[in-house]
Design an enzyme around this catalytic site. Sequence first.
Site, PDB file in Angstrom:
ATOM      1  N   GLU A  18      -9.979  -4.518  -5.561  1.00  0.00           N
ATOM      2  CA  GLU A  18      -9.553  -3.352  -4.796  1.00  0.00           C
ATOM      3  C   GLU A  18      -9.473  -2.143  -5.709  1.00  0.00           C
ATOM      4  OE1 GLU A  18      -5.454  -3.039  -3.456  1.00  0.00           O
ATOM      5  OE2 GLU A  18      -5.086  -5.098  -4.088  1.00  0.00           O
ATOM      6  N   HIS A  38      -7.593  -5.401  -0.652  1.00  0.00           N
ATOM      7  CA  HIS A  38      -6.382  -4.617  -0.435  1.00  0.00           C
ATOM      8  C   HIS A  38      -5.533  -5.179   0.707  1.00  0.00           C
ATOM      9  CE1 HIS A  38      -3.846  -1.102  -0.699  1.00  0.00           C
ATOM     10  NE2 HIS A  38      -4.019  -0.841   0.583  1.00  0.00           N
ATOM     11  N   SER A  82       0.833  -1.200   0.000  1.00  0.00           N
ATOM     12  CA  SER A  82       0.000   0.000   0.000  1.00  0.00           C
ATOM     13  C   SER A  82       0.876   1.261   0.000  1.00  0.00           C
ATOM     14  CB  SER A  82      -0.959  -0.039   1.186  1.00  0.00           C
ATOM     15  OG  SER A  82      -1.986   0.910   1.047  1.00  0.00           O
TER      16      SER A  82
END
Length: 304
Positions: free
Chosen positions: A237, A267, A144
């Site tokens: 996602e 995610h 991320s």
Amino acid sequence: MSKAQLDFILDISSQNPPPENATPHMMREWFEGINAQTPIADGSMIERVPAGPCGGDLIRREETDESRLVIYYHGGGFLLGSSRSHRVIAAHLARTSGAAVLAADYRLAPEDPAPAAHDDAFAVYQWALAQGYDPAAIALTGDSAGGNLALSVAVRARKEGLPQPAALVLMSPALDLASEGDSHRSVTDAPLLTRGLMDLFNMVYVGAGDGKSELVTPFYSDFTGLPPTLVQVGSWEILRDDSVTVVERLKAAGVSAELKIFDGMVHSWQLFAPMLDEGMASIEEAGGFLHEHLQAAIARRVAV
């Protein structure tokens, strides 16, 4: 796909939503709490080290090749997360890669907005080089926001004349902070990381700044000369197209880049690795990629 496993995890997550009207401190306590009980790889030995401005956890195992180092940057939208909250990923990367893994901490927004996290991430790479690690024995990875940081460090290293690491692994990297990719609009039912939460993360870190600036994302950078890169993303996602596009751009720049889309995954599903087959499969694949490229880079350096 292990749909029953993922459905169970999402059901549990829905029963513990983030607190309403929470301060950043409250949000971080909530996030740390939901990840605190996740078991890590057996045999992990953890030492706190002064890597960069905020330090980090160095994770080793009995069989670790201590000459090799994987720097791992945690996710959390530049607002949440720590070396502790993402320890399950870092510890299993140590197991699967055969290298020591440094789970790096960095300053968080809104107390420290852009480019604090990016500066800290780069400082961790500088620290590793100063410790005497051969750059051919260093790899960068992150999930991320941490995937953003890992790629950013490699781009900045090239610009500042520092040697490149041996490899990059980006897990669901958050790169398209301007939300231009189609999945930011078309994937409307994605759990965990929603468009609203992504907007919050951007607001606290980027603020009124430029979401395309290299201060906050390497998405629009020149990738020429970067090392072999593996990018993993879930099909379910909003950041899916960040990964698709960055791999296209890496390949266009002549970089050896691989894209792996995990069907039906959400995610940063690697955080659920002990309970989700695809979570562990992702880390096994990432660790194997890191092991292969660290070994190959060192062999090439010795041959020269």
